[in-house]
Write a protein that holds these residues in place. Structure first.
Motif, mmCIF file in Angstrom:
data_model
loop_
_atom_site.group_PDB
_atom_site.id
_atom_site.type_symbol
_atom_site.label_atom_id
_atom_site.label_comp_id
_atom_site.label_asym_id
_atom_site.label_seq_id
_atom_site.Cartn_x
_atom_site.Cartn_y
_atom_site.Cartn_z
ATOM 1 N N TYR A 1 20.244 18.470 35.890
ATOM 2 C CA TYR A 1 20.175 19.911 36.173
ATOM 3 C C TYR A 1 20.317 20.134 37.670
ATOM 4 N N ASN A 2 21.261 20.960 38.030
ATOM 5 C CA ASN A 2 21.445 21.419 39.400
ATOM 6 C C ASN A 2 22.315 22.667 39.345
ATOM 7 N N ILE A 3 22.671 23.214 40.475
ATOM 8 C CA ILE A 3 23.387 24.487 40.470
ATOM 9 C C ILE A 3 24.752 24.380 39.790
ATOM 10 N N ILE A 4 25.321 23.181 39.721
ATOM 11 C CA ILE A 4 26.576 22.982 39.008
ATOM 12 C C ILE A 4 26.320 22.624 37.551
ATOM 13 N N GLU A 5 25.436 21.666 37.340
ATOM 14 C CA GLU A 5 25.097 21.218 35.982
ATOM 15 C C GLU A 5 23.906 22.028 35.478
ATOM 16 N N ASN A 6 24.150 23.287 35.203
ATOM 17 C CA ASN A 6 23.040 24.192 34.900
ATOM 18 C C ASN A 6 22.941 24.573 33.425
ATOM 19 N N ARG A 7 23.607 23.803 32.576
ATOM 20 C CA ARG A 7 23.628 24.102 31.150
ATOM 21 C C ARG A 7 22.255 23.935 30.489
ATOM 22 N N GLY A 8 21.370 23.180 31.122
ATOM 23 C CA GLY A 8 20.110 22.836 30.487
ATOM 24 C C GLY A 8 19.048 23.910 30.468
ATOM 25 N N ALA A 9 19.255 25.032 31.165
ATOM 26 C CA ALA A 9 18.187 26.037 31.287
ATOM 27 C C ALA A 9 17.601 26.479 29.943
ATOM 28 N N PRO A 10 18.419 26.814 28.930
ATOM 29 C CA PRO A 10 17.823 27.186 27.635
ATOM 30 C C PRO A 10 17.067 26.037 26.974
ATOM 31 N N LEU A 11 17.531 24.818 27.194
ATOM 32 C CA LEU A 11 16.850 23.641 26.655
ATOM 33 C C LEU A 11 15.450 23.521 27.243
ATOM 34 N N PHE A 12 15.333 23.774 28.539
ATOM 35 C CA PHE A 12 14.040 23.656 29.206
ATOM 36 C C PHE A 12 13.086 24.756 28.746
ATOM 37 N N GLU A 13 13.635 25.935 28.508
ATOM 38 C CA GLU A 13 12.804 27.020 27.995
ATOM 39 C C GLU A 13 12.244 26.660 26.616
ATOM 40 N N LYS A 14 13.096 26.056 25.801
ATOM 41 C CA LYS A 14 12.658 25.612 24.474
ATOM 42 C C LYS A 14 11.599 24.526 24.595
ATOM 43 N N ALA A 15 11.810 23.587 25.518
ATOM 44 C CA ALA A 15 10.834 22.518 25.733
ATOM 45 C C ALA A 15 9.488 23.095 26.164
ATOM 46 N N LYS A 16 9.537 24.052 27.057
ATOM 47 C CA LYS A 16 8.303 24.686 27.533
ATOM 48 C C LYS A 16 7.546 25.330 26.375
ATOM 49 N N SER A 17 8.264 25.970 25.475
ATOM 50 C CA SER A 17 7.615 26.635 24.337
ATOM 51 C C SER A 17 6.947 25.631 23.410
ATOM 52 N N LYS A 18 7.422 24.383 23.434
ATOM 53 C CA LYS A 18 6.853 23.320 22.601
ATOM 54 C C LYS A 18 5.922 22.405 23.386
ATOM 55 N N ASN A 19 5.654 22.780 24.641
ATOM 56 C CA ASN A 19 4.783 21.992 25.518
ATOM 57 C C ASN A 19 5.307 20.575 25.716
ATOM 58 N N VAL A 20 6.629 20.461 25.847
ATOM 59 C CA VAL A 20 7.282 19.187 26.143
ATOM 60 C C VAL A 20 7.611 19.148 27.629
ATOM 61 N N GLY A 21 7.231 18.081 28.302
ATOM 62 C CA GLY A 21 7.502 17.960 29.719
ATOM 63 C C GLY A 21 8.984 17.814 30.009
ATOM 64 N N VAL A 22 9.442 18.378 31.122
ATOM 65 C CA VAL A 22 10.856 18.350 31.500
ATOM 66 C C VAL A 22 11.015 17.618 32.835
ATOM 67 N N ILE A 23 11.754 16.523 32.789
ATOM 68 C CA ILE A 23 12.057 15.720 33.979
ATOM 69 C C ILE A 23 13.515 15.964 34.346
ATOM 70 N N ILE A 24 13.762 16.275 35.590
ATOM 71 C CA ILE A 24 15.123 16.607 36.028
ATOM 72 C C ILE A 24 15.752 15.440 36.769
ATOM 73 N N MET A 25 16.792 14.877 36.171
ATOM 74 C CA MET A 25 17.608 13.897 36.878
ATOM 75 C C MET A 25 18.822 14.600 37.491
ATOM 76 N N LYS A 26 19.426 13.947 38.442
ATOM 77 C CA LYS A 26 20.607 14.447 39.151
ATOM 78 C C LYS A 26 20.375 15.812 39.811
ATOM 79 N N PRO A 27 19.188 16.070 40.391
ATOM 80 C CA PRO A 27 18.999 17.380 41.038
ATOM 81 C C PRO A 27 19.894 17.559 42.258
ATOM 82 N N LEU A 28 20.381 16.431 42.808
ATOM 83 C CA LEU A 28 21.292 16.487 43.948
ATOM 84 C C LEU A 28 22.719 16.139 43.548
ATOM 85 N N ALA A 29 22.971 16.142 42.237
ATOM 86 C CA ALA A 29 24.323 15.867 41.729
ATOM 87 C C ALA A 29 24.873 14.559 42.276
ATOM 88 N N GLY A 30 24.025 13.533 42.276
ATOM 89 C CA GLY A 30 24.464 12.234 42.768
ATOM 90 C C GLY A 30 24.711 12.206 44.260
#
Length: 339
Positions: free
Chosen positions: A166-195
């Motif tokens: 997840y980063n400003i380019i790879e931003n497709r995950g936002a709805p996934l994270f919202e869903k995870a939050k609703s299920k109390n699943v922790g969200v770890i972000i890889m590639k925050p600097l896009a490599g």
């Protein structure tokens, strides 16, 4: 350091964690210094993987010096079967020199077939459940570059954490994270600097941290300088200003024409080339300075960029309209003279 709760694990983790992939090129004394500074800056979450060659081993040695108690340890296995996963857990425990691992994850479950293998009776998931019962691990997570795989995992309520780019380019995950939050699943972000692709790393990290549904960012760091620079975001977090956001958006726009988001829609390649992996190893070579490791990975592929016949079947499938054939040629021109 700002902290957030890692979903149902209950672990209170630092906003900025440590990604262990780039230390493969470090000496042990450098890793020792990095870990010392992580402690001083308030970082308490380390993520590594069996696939990162000697990363677990060097982290284990550093923790022997500076103290296991300062960190929640997360690592990963690429294996799918019960016996192989069980073996990897035991190897990780030995390499990290610890009696228990706080979070053990499946590493890059690429396809639904992989996921179903993991979740089948007697598969890899059952191995981690047994490891948890034995106290070898405390929590179970899954990582992937596939939105669909993690969406399915969330539906089945089997995992305590997910990890996704997840980063400003790879931003497709936002709805996934919202869903995870609703299920109390922790969200770890890889590639925050896009490599390492962004010029303004501070802005890029803050953009990700603005999302309230994520728990921890794990930029890869291989120097004390990077630790001090990146942890500043968690130690003094403020949202982006309008000017900073415009600057970051300009950075993203500059990368947008040639940056692979690893969504996988270009597959299957008629020549059997794993196209996103070609660009991942190229990025490790150019930006992470992991030349030898990246070259070894490139050699290991059954098919690579030099096998591209320029058929173009991949390009219409790419949702970002990337010039994949030209990008593969660039990858081939980088690696083939080195083979």
């Amino acid at each position: 350091m700002e902290t957030r709760v890692l979903g149902q694990t209950g672990l209170e983790v630092s906003l900025i964690g440590f990604g262990g992939i780039p230390i493969q090129r470090c000496n042990q004394w450098e890793v020792d210094e990095i870990v010392e500074n992580l402690i001083e800056e308030g970082v308490n979450f380390i993520d590594t993987a069996r696939a990162y060659t000697n990363s677990e081993e060097m982290i284990g040695e550093a923790l022997k010096q500076w103290g296991r108690e300062h960190f929640y340890l997360a690592t990963k296995t690429p294996k799918l079967s019960y016996d192989e996963v069980m073996a990897d857990v035991k190897t990780s425990l030995a390499e990290l020199q610890t009696d228990t691992i706080d979070l053990y994850q499946f590493h890059n479950a690429k396809t639904m077939t992989d996921y179903e293998t993991i979740m089948s009776p007697g598969g890899g998931y059952d191995a981690l459940v047994d490891c948890k019962k034995q106290g070898l691990i405390k929590h179970i997570g899954i990582t992937s570059h596939s939105y669909e795989v993690l969406d399915r995992a969330l539906d089945e309520d089997k995992f305590e954490t997910i990890q996704f780019p997840y980063n400003i380019i790879e931003n497709r995950g936002a709805p996934l994270f919202e869903k995870a939050k609703s299920k109390n699943v922790g969200v770890i972000i890889m590639k925050p600097l896009a490599g390492g692709a962004f010029i303004h790393a501070n802005y890029a990290l803050r953009w990700v941290a603005e999302n309230p549904n994520i728990s921890v960012l794990i930029p890869g760091m291989d120097s004390v300088k990077q630790v001090l620079k990146n942890t500043r975001v968690g130690n003094d977090f403020v949202p982006l200003t309008d000017d900073e956001r415009e600057t970051l958006e300009a950075d993203a726009k500059a990368l947008g024409k040639t940056f692979c988001r690893r969504c996988g829609y270009c597959a299957p390649c008629p020549q059997g080339i794993d196209i996103p992996m070609q660009f991942i190893v190229e990025g490790y070579y150019r930006r992470y300075d992991l030349e030898e490791w990246a070259l070894d990975r490139y050699r290991s592929f059954v098919a690579n960029a030099s096998d591209c016949i320029q058929c173009g079947e991949c390009e219409p499938r790419c949702p970002y309209d990337l010039p994949i054939r030209d990008m593969l040629k660039k990858t081939r021109d980088l690696f083939d003279p080195l083979l």
